[in-house]
Motif scaffolding. Sequence first.
Motif, mmCIF file in Angstrom:
data_model
loop_
_atom_site.group_PDB
_atom_site.id
_atom_site.type_symbol
_atom_site.label_atom_id
_atom_site.label_comp_id
_atom_site.label_asym_id
_atom_site.label_seq_id
_atom_site.Cartn_x
_atom_site.Cartn_y
_atom_site.Cartn_z
ATOM 1 N N THR A 85 6.456 117.536 -15.193
ATOM 2 C CA THR A 85 7.832 117.184 -14.808
ATOM 3 C C THR A 85 8.462 116.228 -15.816
ATOM 4 O O THR A 85 9.551 116.481 -16.329
ATOM 5 N N ASP B 192 10.932 125.438 -14.071
ATOM 6 C CA ASP B 192 9.654 124.825 -13.708
ATOM 7 C C ASP B 192 8.858 125.872 -12.934
ATOM 8 O O ASP B 192 9.444 126.706 -12.252
ATOM 9 N N GLU B 193 7.554 125.812 -13.030
ATOM 10 C CA GLU B 193 6.697 126.853 -12.428
ATOM 11 C C GLU B 193 7.188 128.221 -12.918
ATOM 12 O O GLU B 193 7.447 129.146 -12.131
HETATM 13 MG MG MG Z 1 5.177 120.626 -11.706
#
Ligand code: MG
Length: 408
Positions: free
Chosen positions: A61, A159-160
Amino acid sequence: MQTRNETPEIGFQDLGLNERTLKALKQAKFESPSPIQAAFLPHALKGRDCTGQARTGTGKTAAFVIPILEQIDLEDSKTQALVLAPTRELSEQVAEEAKRLAYTSTCRTACLVGGRPIRKQIDDLKKGVQVAIGTPGRVIDLINRRMLDLRNLKIVVLDEADRMLDIGFRPDIEKILRRCPKERQTLLLSATMPPPVERLAKRYMQDPTRVDLSEDGVMVDSVEQFYVTVDADRKFGLLTRLLRAERPQQALVFTRTKRGADTLYRRFAGRLPHVAHLHGDLPQPKRDSTMKKFRAGKIRLLIATDVVGRGIDVSGISHIVNYDIPEYCDDYVHRVGRTGRLSSDDRGRAFTFVTREQGNELTNIEIRINSQLTEYRVDDYEAFRPAPAPKHVEPKKKPEIPEFSFAS
Ligand code: MG
Ligand code: ADP
């Protein structure tokens, strides 16, 4: 261009970050970059498109939040960065981290997710949101309402990414990316990135730099991994014995389906305290309060499905139980990554229940993580039906839960 297994001894102060960010990192008690941050940030901070792969809990992150914060023009109230994540919970975790790392700045962020009042999100957008974080569905909704304008974006993050680019989300992602300026930076982060996804990702990026730390001992150092062979109808008994033997600090138990999570939860409910379940069909306020209690350590055993279990970042999780073996190998990596987190010194323990028919699935996982799971036996428990099958059917009775307590 590819970066692999670099262990550069760099500190945050070597990255040319501005004072604000350095101060926020200090405040957040981030003393030095994690390996993925050390490898990813130098490229991302140059404005290059990058993919970053590293196991869960390694700080991906911040690896994209820091470049965002460095690029935002605080004088400009237009939306300059967009982060897309697959679930509400994950979007909210990203938003939290962004707020934490932007605490010294006036940067305005908003979390745009379904299951939350859209009114408030619209109000925020009207006031000017520089960093928008959210799930694809709500983001599209807000674009359609002409509330979210992506024409001034400088940076887009998935993200992901493996989940975002799989078949379920891909049409939405493409719709959103078409609205974004061509001249932008694109960052993709994930614990796993199967080659087809990686090829697809290239369509959205320009000459991306690939930072792959995913082979770095794929969790083996930080998590002890076991399998237990068991008949499907004996899993519950096995789980209760396992809990008694292991006395987890906090355990996260995965089922394959929402119904499976419901059923398992009902078997515990009212009979063991501090147990809850979490899946996509439960109402949002319920999901929120469950996550909050889990984070606070008030819930000790959480039963979840893959989608919501993904990315849960709770440092107290000592045990992962794959009550059902995951359908996809990558999900195994995601599930098991919930323990042995960056912040915790203890090694987590992960248990995978395998029925006799699922031997191949176990092997596939072992190939995927390039290591073998250790067989685990629960001493006083008969994990298999005795052969031959009994002629008469025993009247249905709830199995006893043995006397049990969580670690204090
Ligand atoms: Mg993450
Ligand atoms: P990932 O996305 O790779 O699964 P997260 O970004 O959720 O991992 O990070 C896991 C935890 O580690 C979070 O609580 C985060 O605040 C913390 N963290 C991230 N980077 C650092 C760092 N450099 N130093 C200390 N803690 C960190």
